[in-house]
Design a protein around this motif. Structure first.
Motif: not given
Length: 314
Positions: A250-251, A255, A261
């Motif tokens: 996700y980051a 990000g 985020i």
């Protein structure tokens, strides 16, 4: 009202969703920013309607979304009379005011033609039979009654879905549904027509929210009562390693320069009217009395005919 047929495909565990909603009730005011945004939008749209609504239903009310809209100073003060709040969770209703009833959106306990207005803020995306729920809402309205609703659309939490899917495939060699499916904008427009609403309008509001990390986002979803209630969900929780890898993905993919985020919430807004003879009707094809060419200030000629002085290209 007729109940949802036993043969209807079941996507969501409604009993589990009710428990998740009840768990979130006590601290919901700390996570209700999207409900407040929708309530403000409801107020703006109702302010543009030149009529009053003596009896209204707040369907899937949480702690009183329609009451929030009615309380907006200078917008719709005095337009809404009595409000009946209905929610799947009695614990959610306990935080509201006025007339309240624990009720399932899939099995409305109201007679046909009961309400001048039905509003629903961010609850209908959890029903198994959305077409059936919309039909029941339309029937619960008086002729020329208004439905205004908001639910999460297809782009909601797309970043979370991608990150969890990649992490689970990479770490566990398989994939299980972790985030609910959401309806598409075009599908909802068709469903409104199928349910018998007149003059249906569907549009979207895309909201981007920043969080410190994936774990803060997931805590927010728990606080909203919006965590996984899919029947086909994997019963075992995500392994720590898989969840940590999801946070990394996700980051990496979503990000921001400051280390935070982004998460997308697509809110689909719907309005439609219970049919009434006073409403505008679309003209029948071929019934126009004015030519489009006259309105545009041009000359009309048969299709395929070349304007004077032009040659057909070779």
């Amino acid at each position: 009202m007729s109940a949802t047929p036993a043969t209807q495909m079941q996507i969501f565990d409604r009993a589990l969703h009710a428990r998740r909603r009840a768990r979130a009730a006590a601290g919901f005011e700390n996570h209700d920013f999207l409900i407040r945004r929708v309530a403000d939008e409801f107020a703006d749209r109702l302010a543009a309607v030149t009529r009053a609504f003596p009896l209204a239903l707040d369907l899937g009310s949480h702690r009183g979304a329609l009451a929030l809209a009615a309380a907006e100073p200078g917008k719709i003060a005095g337009k809404i009379g009595r409000v009946v709040s209905a929610d799947l969770s009695p614990a959610m209703l306990a935080g509201g005011t006025g007339l309240r009833i624990a009720a399932d959106e899939e099995r409305l306990p109201f007679r046909d033609g009961s309400f001048d207005l039905v509003a629903s803020a961010l609850s209908l995306h959890w029903v198994n039979d959305l077409p059936g729920a919309l039909i029941q809402i339309r029937r619960a309205l008086k002729p020329d009654g208004l439905f205004i609703g908001a639910m999460f659309g297809g782009e909601t939490l797309i970043e979370l879905r991608q990150s969890l899917a990649e992490a689970e495939i990479e770490c566990e060699g398989g994939l299980s549904p972790r985030v609910s499916p959401f309806a598409d904008l075009r599908d909802l427009g068709a469903l409104m027509q199928r349910a018998g609403f007149a003059l249906p309008v569907v549009d979207t509001d895309r909201v981007t929210v920043r969080y410190a990390n994936l774990f803060r986002l997931m805590a927010e979803l728990r606080g909203m009562g919006e965590t996984n209630a899919l029947i086909e969900r994997r019963r075992a929780p995500l392994k720590r390693g898989t969840l940590a890898r999801a946070a990394e993905i996700y980051a990496e993919k979503f990000g921001l320069p400051d280390g935070r985020i982004e998460a997308t919430f697509e809110i689909v807004m719907m309005t439609g009217w219970a049919p009434h003879e006073s409403q505008q009707k679309p003209l029948k094809p071929g019934s126009a009395t004015t030519k489009l060419a006259d309105a545009l200030g041009t000359s009309e000629r048969p299709a395929g005919e070349q304007p004077a002085g032009e040659k057909t290209p070779r």
